[in-house]
Design a protein around this motif. Structure first.
Motif, mmCIF file in Angstrom:
data_model
loop_
_atom_site.group_PDB
_atom_site.id
_atom_site.type_symbol
_atom_site.label_atom_id
_atom_site.label_comp_id
_atom_site.label_asym_id
_atom_site.label_seq_id
_atom_site.Cartn_x
_atom_site.Cartn_y
_atom_site.Cartn_z
ATOM 1 N N LYS A 208 -55.470 -26.929 50.393
ATOM 2 C CA LYS A 208 -54.160 -26.302 50.624
ATOM 3 C C LYS A 208 -53.293 -27.178 51.525
ATOM 4 C CE LYS A 208 -51.941 -22.054 52.248
ATOM 5 N NZ LYS A 208 -50.929 -22.780 53.030
ATOM 6 N N GLU A 209 -53.880 -27.686 52.629
ATOM 7 C CA GLU A 209 -53.123 -28.546 53.541
ATOM 8 C C GLU A 209 -52.678 -29.828 52.849
ATOM 9 O OE1 GLU A 209 -55.134 -29.378 57.191
ATOM 10 O OE2 GLU A 209 -54.762 -27.384 58.022
ATOM 11 N N PHE A 210 -53.557 -30.386 52.005
ATOM 12 C CA PHE A 210 -53.246 -31.624 51.292
ATOM 13 C C PHE A 210 -52.012 -31.412 50.406
ATOM 14 C CE2 PHE A 210 -53.713 -34.947 48.099
ATOM 15 C CZ PHE A 210 -54.140 -36.032 48.853
ATOM 16 N N TYR A 211 -51.993 -30.323 49.679
ATOM 17 C CA TYR A 211 -50.867 -30.046 48.790
ATOM 18 C C TYR A 211 -49.631 -29.575 49.557
ATOM 19 C CZ TYR A 211 -54.158 -30.684 44.978
ATOM 20 O OH TYR A 211 -55.072 -31.229 44.114
ATOM 21 N N ASP A 212 -49.828 -28.845 50.642
ATOM 22 C CA ASP A 212 -48.702 -28.439 51.495
ATOM 23 C C ASP A 212 -47.984 -29.666 52.074
ATOM 24 O OD1 ASP A 212 -49.160 -25.789 51.037
ATOM 25 O OD2 ASP A 212 -50.114 -25.380 52.983
ATOM 26 N N ALA A 213 -48.787 -30.654 52.480
ATOM 27 C CA ALA A 213 -48.207 -31.889 53.024
ATOM 28 C C ALA A 213 -47.385 -32.618 51.966
ATOM 29 C CB ALA A 213 -49.318 -32.799 53.560
ATOM 30 N N LEU A 214 -47.894 -32.644 50.734
ATOM 31 C CA LEU A 214 -47.168 -33.297 49.643
ATOM 32 C C LEU A 214 -45.852 -32.564 49.345
ATOM 33 C CD1 LEU A 214 -50.012 -34.226 47.097
ATOM 34 C CD2 LEU A 214 -48.782 -35.743 48.650
ATOM 35 N N VAL A 215 -45.901 -31.261 49.353
ATOM 36 C CA VAL A 215 -44.687 -30.454 49.100
ATOM 37 C C VAL A 215 -43.658 -30.701 50.193
ATOM 38 C CG1 VAL A 215 -43.779 -28.099 49.001
ATOM 39 C CG2 VAL A 215 -45.867 -28.680 47.764
ATOM 40 N N LEU A 216 -44.107 -30.666 51.454
ATOM 41 C CA LEU A 216 -43.191 -30.882 52.584
ATOM 42 C C LEU A 216 -42.619 -32.304 52.557
ATOM 43 C CD1 LEU A 216 -41.961 -29.687 55.140
ATOM 44 C CD2 LEU A 216 -43.976 -30.451 56.413
ATOM 45 N N LEU A 217 -43.456 -33.255 52.179
ATOM 46 C CA LEU A 217 -43.011 -34.654 52.082
ATOM 47 C C LEU A 217 -41.882 -34.780 51.058
ATOM 48 C CD1 LEU A 217 -43.581 -37.654 52.875
ATOM 49 C CD2 LEU A 217 -45.130 -37.737 50.923
ATOM 50 N N ALA B 68 -61.861 -49.974 62.563
ATOM 51 C CA ALA B 68 -62.434 -48.636 62.766
ATOM 52 C C ALA B 68 -61.564 -47.524 62.177
ATOM 53 C CB ALA B 68 -62.640 -48.378 64.259
ATOM 54 N N PHE B 69 -60.238 -47.667 62.267
ATOM 55 C CA PHE B 69 -59.348 -46.574 61.877
ATOM 56 C C PHE B 69 -58.539 -46.823 60.608
ATOM 57 C CE2 PHE B 69 -59.399 -45.597 66.597
ATOM 58 C CZ PHE B 69 -60.143 -44.435 66.463
ATOM 59 N N GLY B 70 -58.207 -48.081 60.319
ATOM 60 C CA GLY B 70 -57.294 -48.396 59.216
ATOM 61 C C GLY B 70 -57.649 -47.734 57.888
ATOM 62 N N PRO B 71 -58.858 -47.986 57.336
ATOM 63 C CA PRO B 71 -59.216 -47.384 56.048
ATOM 64 C C PRO B 71 -59.227 -45.854 56.100
ATOM 65 C CG PRO B 71 -60.707 -49.190 56.585
ATOM 66 C CD PRO B 71 -59.900 -48.912 57.814
ATOM 67 N N ILE B 72 -59.640 -45.296 57.230
ATOM 68 C CA ILE B 72 -59.753 -43.836 57.343
ATOM 69 C C ILE B 72 -58.377 -43.174 57.357
ATOM 70 C CG2 ILE B 72 -60.510 -41.975 58.880
ATOM 71 C CD1 ILE B 72 -62.837 -43.998 59.596
ATOM 72 N N PHE C 257 -46.012 -46.706 53.559
ATOM 73 C CA PHE C 257 -47.070 -45.840 53.028
ATOM 74 C C PHE C 257 -47.661 -44.852 54.047
ATOM 75 C CE2 PHE C 257 -47.375 -49.534 50.080
ATOM 76 C CZ PHE C 257 -47.025 -48.853 48.916
ATOM 77 N N VAL C 258 -47.645 -45.222 55.322
ATOM 78 C CA VAL C 258 -48.283 -44.368 56.321
ATOM 79 C C VAL C 258 -47.276 -43.464 57.044
ATOM 80 C CG1 VAL C 258 -49.615 -44.340 58.467
ATOM 81 C CG2 VAL C 258 -50.214 -45.958 56.656
ATOM 82 N N SER D 50 -57.283 -40.692 54.462
ATOM 83 C CA SER D 50 -56.971 -39.314 54.861
ATOM 84 C C SER D 50 -55.619 -38.862 54.302
ATOM 85 C CB SER D 50 -56.965 -39.190 56.392
ATOM 86 O OG SER D 50 -55.802 -39.775 56.950
ATOM 87 N N LEU D 51 -54.712 -39.809 54.098
ATOM 88 C CA LEU D 51 -53.373 -39.481 53.613
ATOM 89 C C LEU D 51 -53.275 -39.450 52.092
ATOM 90 C CD1 LEU D 51 -51.298 -41.677 56.112
ATOM 91 C CD2 LEU D 51 -51.660 -39.202 56.228
ATOM 92 N N TYR D 52 -54.183 -40.189 51.430
ATOM 93 C CA TYR D 52 -54.042 -40.356 49.980
ATOM 94 C C TYR D 52 -55.238 -39.859 49.157
ATOM 95 C CZ TYR D 52 -49.817 -43.098 50.677
ATOM 96 O OH TYR D 52 -48.537 -43.479 51.000
ATOM 97 N N TRP D 53 -56.362 -39.537 49.819
ATOM 98 C CA TRP D 53 -57.563 -39.159 49.056
ATOM 99 C C TRP D 53 -58.060 -37.800 49.538
ATOM 100 C CZ3 TRP D 53 -63.226 -40.869 49.734
ATOM 101 C CH2 TRP D 53 -63.960 -40.600 48.544
#
Length: 493
Positions: free
Chosen positions: A480-489, A407-411, A92-93, A415-418
């Motif tokens: 835009k970055e969120f959707y760009d990342a999904l497109v590139l993925l 400290a970092f796990g949930p974030i 997932f990550v 950050s990747l999915y929400w």
């Protein structure tokens, strides 16, 4: 010639090889991106084994076998939780983080990624992330140095402090000069060494203890509950052990490998290699402890320090030179994790604190020099913490692991999915998670009842989610970055 001489030769050969890899990587390191992230050039095998070796540390060959040797299979729940957590992390990550860090300002550290992903202009998120990495990694590096001191003490009868200084000097040298590439290449070699050692010791050891049936009978004579996963275990204890798997989502020294792999497509191969390596290595560590229990029961002998059962069996089973290679496997586990943590801590100090606080137009050459000085400074502080030798390896590792996971796990996941995660939500959640782990982990009554990663992770998740909901404002650049990342993925899969 004495057995110590053969073993020492094997150790020296191993250390010289690590220094040579450091020199090779030094020659390929020309800028800060190379030093901190290897130019995003790692293949799947190097990525997988370097992530695994960086993850497992001296805990795999000393901490885990020691816990199983002392208590029994109820301690194996940690291994189960870690295997599941590592698999989910790769699934997932890894792919999303690889593309998102590239899309979002080509980020080379976790704090810089979070700042860019959430468009935090205050720089507070980056600074807070850097401080948390600095604090918890100093404890983590310290645990590796404790393991190094114990290693030389139990293997060669060397003074604890001398052993600690030898391990620290070699690992600091190749990390300081070779940077991320040196760390990754040495971790790959170290991962292979650990893998074969953890399979050979219990397999050959079974021939000394009479096979499966005799070994099991001897273990039951020591304690009939030792071969049970549930007898003597509590619900809270099992939850605490399995919850180690939550830590993976927030470990900077592991997930930075996902950022450095060549492409998203290669994360699938890396996942298969990494999880296969991990499952077999953990099985070997558990089997080593069980064979050790049977051997010492059959020979009416006593093991002075449970955490050295792998070392002791290797010296009993093999020719001194082969035993030396087994010892090198322990050093591999210790050194691979120290080096990985040092390079991430260096990046936190320079990329995330120095650059954020001190506006500087220094050259890349200057930043690489500062990164090397950061490695040296953190090493000295960690050595000071490790000097008294009054903490178990597992205790130091568990505290630092919980700190990052809480400290970092949930974030990282959010950050990747929400899309609606906010910088304010991430900052408050991160601080809440770190403080929870810090308080919970230092109060014995609380940490004995429930591993501090559980409350730390849940509080971080809740605070991040609710504060983000309250502070969310639409941002076209983030969207835009969120959707760009999904497109590139989708394109790279």
């Amino acid at each position: 010639m004495s057995s110590d001489f053969y073993q020492l030769i094997a150790i020296v050969v191993y250390m010289v090889a690590m220094l040579f890899i450091g020199w090779y990587a030094y020659r390929k390191t020309t800028n800060l991106n190379d030093y901190m992230l290897g130019g995003r050039s790692l293949g799947p095998a190097v990525t997988a084994l370097s992530a695994g070796a960086a993850d497992m540390s001296g805990w795999l060959l000393m901490g885990l076998p020691g816990a199983i040797y002392a208590v029994g299979l109820t301690e194996a729940w940690i291994a189960i939780g870690l295997t599941v957590g590592a698999y989910l992390n790769w699934l997932f990550v890894a792919p999303r983080l690889r593309v998102y860090t590239q899309v979002s300002s080509d980020s080379i550290t976790i704090p810089s990624y979070l700042e860019s992903r959430l468009k935090d202009k205050s720089r507070l998120l980056r600074i807070a992330s850097g401080v948390i990495i600095l604090v918890f990694f100093t404890f983590y590096v310290s645990s590796g140095m404790v393991a190094g001191g114990k290693f030389f003490m139990s293997s060669f009868g060397l003074d604890y402090h001398s052993g600690m200084l030898i391990v620290s000097a070699v690992v600091v040298a190749y990390t300081l000069f070779g940077g991320f590439l040196a760390v990754s290449y040495t971790d790959f070699v170290q991962g292979l060494t650990m893998f074969f050692a953890l399979l050979l010791v219990p397999i050959i050891g079974l021939t000394l203890t009479g096979g499966f049936a005799e070994t099991a009978a001897s273990i039951r004579e020591v304690n009939p509950d030792m071969l049970s996963l549930v007898k003597g275990a509590t619900v809270a204890g099992v939850i605490s052990s399995v919850a180690w798997g939550l830590g993976y989502f927030g470990q900077p020294h592991i997930i930075v490998r996902f950022m450095a792999i060549k492409s998203v497509k290669e994360t699938k191969s890396a996942r298969r290699i990494g999880i296969g390596w991990m499952a077999l290595s953990l099985f070997g560590a558990i089997a080593t402890a069980l064979v050790g229990i049977a051997y010492y029961q059959q020979n009416a002998a006593e093991l002075v320090d449970e955490e050295t059962v792998f070392i002791a069996l290797g010296q009993i089973i093999f020719h001194p030179f082969i035993a030396g290679i087994m010892l090198a496997a322990v050093l591999a586990a210790i050194m691979s994790t120290i080096s990985s943590q040092l390079i991430v801590t260096s990046s936190a100090l320079i990329e995330d604190l120095y650059k954020a606080i001190i506006k500087s137009d220094a050259t890349d050459k200057r930043y690489v020099f500062l990164g090397r000085m950061a490695v040296l400074i953190v090493s000295l502080v960690a050595m000071a913490l490790a000097w008294p030798n009054n903490e178990s390896i597992l205790k130091l590792v568990s505290f630092a692991w919980a700190g990052f996971g809480g400290a970092f796990g949930p974030i990282i996941l959010l950050s990747l999915y929400w899309r609606k995660l906010t910088a304010t939500g991430a900052l408050w959640g991160m601080v809440a998670g770190a403080i929870t782990v810090g308080i919970w982990g230092t109060v014995d009554a609380l940490s004995d009842a429930l591993y501090e990663i559980v409350p730390g992770f849940l509080i971080c998740l809740a605070v991040t989610y609710f504060v983000s909901l309250m502070t969310y404002r639409p941002n076209a650049e983030i969207d835009k970055e969120f959707y760009d990342a999904l497109v590139l993925l989708k394109k790279e899969k």
